[in-house]
Design a protein around this motif. Structure first.
Motif, PDB file in Angstrom:
ATOM      1  N   LEU A 221      47.330  26.398  33.062  1.00 30.80           N
ATOM      2  CA  LEU A 221      47.653  27.561  33.890  1.00 30.80           C
ATOM      3  C   LEU A 221      47.466  28.857  33.101  1.00 30.80           C
ATOM      4  N   VAL A 222      46.903  29.862  33.762  1.00 29.12           N
ATOM      5  CA  VAL A 222      46.897  31.223  33.215  1.00 29.12           C
ATOM      6  C   VAL A 222      47.655  32.090  34.202  1.00 29.12           C
ATOM      7  N   MET A 223      48.626  32.837  33.698  1.00 26.58           N
ATOM      8  CA  MET A 223      49.415  33.682  34.592  1.00 26.58           C
ATOM      9  C   MET A 223      49.799  34.999  33.923  1.00 26.58           C
ATOM     10  N   GLY A 224      50.173  35.979  34.766  1.00 28.26           N
ATOM     11  CA  GLY A 224      50.590  37.280  34.251  1.00 28.26           C
ATOM     12  C   GLY A 224      49.709  38.383  34.815  1.00 28.26           C
ATOM     13  N   ILE A 236      35.116  40.684  39.726  1.00 22.87           N
ATOM     14  CA  ILE A 236      36.252  39.753  39.748  1.00 22.87           C
ATOM     15  C   ILE A 236      35.758  38.317  39.952  1.00 22.87           C
ATOM     16  N   GLU A 237      34.764  38.160  40.846  1.00 21.52           N
ATOM     17  CA  GLU A 237      34.227  36.812  41.093  1.00 21.52           C
ATOM     18  C   GLU A 237      33.581  36.226  39.837  1.00 21.52           C
ATOM     19  N   THR A 238      32.919  37.089  39.051  1.00 22.72           N
ATOM     20  CA  THR A 238      32.326  36.621  37.788  1.00 22.72           C
ATOM     21  C   THR A 238      33.429  36.142  36.835  1.00 22.72           C
ATOM     22  N   ILE A 239      34.516  36.908  36.797  1.00 24.68           N
ATOM     23  CA  ILE A 239      35.647  36.531  35.937  1.00 24.68           C
ATOM     24  C   ILE A 239      36.247  35.199  36.390  1.00 24.68           C
ATOM     25  N   ILE A 240      36.400  35.038  37.707  1.00 23.53           N
ATOM     26  CA  ILE A 240      36.954  33.782  38.234  1.00 23.53           C
ATOM     27  C   ILE A 240      36.053  32.607  37.854  1.00 23.53           C
ATOM     28  N   SER A 241      34.733  32.790  37.984  1.00 21.31           N
ATOM     29  CA  SER A 241      33.867  31.649  37.643  1.00 21.31           C
ATOM     30  C   SER A 241      33.876  31.377  36.133  1.00 21.31           C
ATOM     31  N   SER A 242      34.045  32.420  35.310  1.00 17.58           N
ATOM     32  CA  SER A 242      34.177  32.168  33.860  1.00 17.58           C
ATOM     33  C   SER A 242      35.416  31.328  33.577  1.00 17.58           C
ATOM     34  N   LEU A 243      36.522  31.675  34.236  1.00 18.77           N
ATOM     35  CA  LEU A 243      37.756  30.927  34.014  1.00 18.77           C
ATOM     36  C   LEU A 243      37.600  29.485  34.501  1.00 18.77           C
ATOM     37  N   LYS A 244      36.905  29.325  35.635  1.00 19.95           N
ATOM     38  CA  LYS A 244      36.677  27.965  36.163  1.00 19.95           C
ATOM     39  C   LYS A 244      35.780  27.169  35.215  1.00 19.95           C
ATOM     40  N   ASN A 245      34.777  27.857  34.640  1.00 22.40           N
ATOM     41  CA  ASN A 245      33.905  27.185  33.669  1.00 22.40           C
ATOM     42  C   ASN A 245      34.666  26.762  32.428  1.00 22.40           C
ATOM     43  N   MET A 246      35.729  27.503  32.123  1.00 25.42           N
ATOM     44  CA  MET A 246      36.565  27.134  30.974  1.00 25.42           C
ATOM     45  C   MET A 246      37.629  26.117  31.387  1.00 25.42           C
ATOM     46  N   GLU A 247      37.486  25.593  32.593  1.00 21.89           N
ATOM     47  CA  GLU A 247      38.392  24.581  33.144  1.00 21.89           C
ATOM     48  C   GLU A 247      39.860  24.999  33.174  1.00 21.89           C
ATOM     49  N   VAL A 248      40.064  26.259  33.593  1.00 22.56           N
ATOM     50  CA  VAL A 248      41.438  26.712  33.837  1.00 22.56           C
ATOM     51  C   VAL A 248      41.848  26.112  35.175  1.00 22.56           C
ATOM     52  N   LYS A 249      42.881  25.235  35.144  1.00 26.15           N
ATOM     53  CA  LYS A 249      43.217  24.469  36.350  1.00 26.15           C
ATOM     54  C   LYS A 249      43.962  25.303  37.405  1.00 26.15           C
ATOM     55  N   TYR A 250      44.996  26.013  36.992  1.00 26.13           N
ATOM     56  CA  TYR A 250      45.767  26.844  37.921  1.00 26.13           C
ATOM     57  C   TYR A 250      45.698  28.311  37.487  1.00 26.13           C
ATOM     58  N   ALA A 251      45.751  29.224  38.467  1.00 19.94           N
ATOM     59  CA  ALA A 251      45.752  30.652  38.124  1.00 19.94           C
ATOM     60  C   ALA A 251      46.854  31.363  38.895  1.00 19.94           C
ATOM     61  N   GLY A 252      47.585  32.212  38.187  1.00 21.68           N
ATOM     62  CA  GLY A 252      48.663  32.976  38.815  1.00 21.68           C
ATOM     63  C   GLY A 252      48.600  34.443  38.424  1.00 21.68           C
ATOM     64  N   PRO A 253      47.631  35.188  39.012  1.00 19.06           N
ATOM     65  CA  PRO A 253      47.555  36.615  38.681  1.00 19.06           C
ATOM     66  C   PRO A 253      48.678  37.391  39.377  1.00 19.06           C
ATOM     67  N   CYS A 254      49.368  38.232  38.644  1.00 15.58           N
ATOM     68  CA  CYS A 254      50.416  39.052  39.257  1.00 15.58           C
ATOM     69  C   CYS A 254      50.361  40.441  38.625  1.00 15.58           C
ATOM     70  N   HIS A 255      51.497  41.147  38.650  1.00 15.65           N
ATOM     71  CA  HIS A 255      51.620  42.477  38.047  1.00 15.65           C
ATOM     72  C   HIS A 255      50.385  43.367  38.288  1.00 15.65           C
TER      73      HIS A 255
END
Ligand SMILES: [Zn+2]
Ligand SMILES: [Zn+2]
Length: 287
Positions: A221-224, A236-255
């Motif tokens: 999980l990455v959150m914060g 933002i979509e490029t960033i999301i696909s980078s995180l997916k490529n790094m196999e980040v399973k869950y994401a919790g963007p806030c703040h």
């Protein structure tokens, strides 16, 4: 004469040896807690079973009855120490939310401050008045005046520069970024890493890359705060696909992630998107 010279050089050599040993010992002491970029042997045995994260301060609402305000703070339980990551922007809101969430400030052992912005350190003074016995882990580059102000309460300050193990299974990425220096927190659980960011000024992708470099495990999980309010949907979509490529399973963007980023993350991550706001509790056993 030769004998005297011999004795003299023997003395010089002995002094040199003693100095050398003391110097290397003190260097050893200074490096305590710091870990190598490619990990230490303890990294795999120090994993923690599960962690429980409660969001104590955020500008997004999750649970009714709690106050929202610009900033971020969360409580981490499950490791050998109970940790408050950041303190939000206002101490009265932080303490009031903690009270409603039944969090006793005296049971908190450590505070980790991500970076110097007021929406992350604003609650610190008020918190220290309730519990000055915590250790405060902060970026080494913080101004001395700020560190002395913390010590005024009798509180211990720990400078963080390189990646380090804060307690068993909990790590700091060390100072990242050039303009706004920031550290992120890594919780190493049996299911993989949880990476928590304050504002992610150095870049959310860079932070996750660094965490993976240090721990060499998958990211649960990455959150914060991801700090994407000023980015276009495409970026933002490029960033999301980078995180997916790094196999980040869950994401919790806030703040400071921004509403658009939260929407796009939800669209891409679907059931693995975590809606985070003040009062949200995440337990890794449920992930
Ligand atoms: Zn910031
Ligand atoms: Zn912020």
């Amino acid at each position: 004469m030769g004998k005297i010279l011999g004795l003299f050089s023997l003395i010089i050599i002995s002094i040199g040896l003693i100095l050398g040993i003391t110097l290397s010992l003190s260097q050893e002491k200074d490096k305590k807690g710091e870990i190598m970029e490619n990990g230490s042997e303890n990294i795999n045995i120090n994993k923690i079973k599960e962690t429980n994260i409660t969001v104590t301060f955020d500008n997004n609402q999750y649970k009714d009855g709690l106050k929202t305000s610009w900033g971020f703070s969360c409580l981490i339980k499950g490791a050998e120490k109970t940790i408050l990551f950041d303190t939000g922007g206002d101490d009265s809101i932080l303490l009031e939310n903690m009270k409603k969430l039944e969090i006793d400030s005296e049971k908190i052992d450590l505070i980790v401050l991500s970076h110097i912005h007021g929406d992350h350190i604003g609650g610190l003074d008020g918190f220290l008045k309730t519990n000055p016995k915590v250790y405060v882990y902060l970026p080494k580059s913080f101004p001395t005046s700020l560190k002395r102000n913390i010590e005024k309460y009798g509180t211990k300050v720990v400078d963080v520069q390189k990646p380090m193990e804060i307690c068993k299974g909990i790590y700091s990425t060390g100072e990242l970024g050039t303009w706004i220096i920031e550290q992120s927190l890594i919780i190493h659980t049996n299911k993989g890493m949880v990476v928590i960011t304050g504002c992610a000024h150095p870049g959310i992708v860079k932070i996750v890359e660094k965490a993976k470099n240090i721990i060499k495990d998958k990211v649960l999980l990455v959150m914060g705060g991801f700090h994407l309010g000023n980015k276009s949907s495409k970026q933002i979509e490029t960033i999301i696909s980078s995180l997916k490529n790094m196999e980040v399973k869950y994401a919790g963007p806030c703040h400071c992630s921004g509403d658009n980023a939260r929407k796009l993350f939800e669209k891409e991550y679907q059931k693995n998107y975590i809606n985070i706001g003040v009062g949200k509790v995440i337990n890794t056993k449920d992930l």
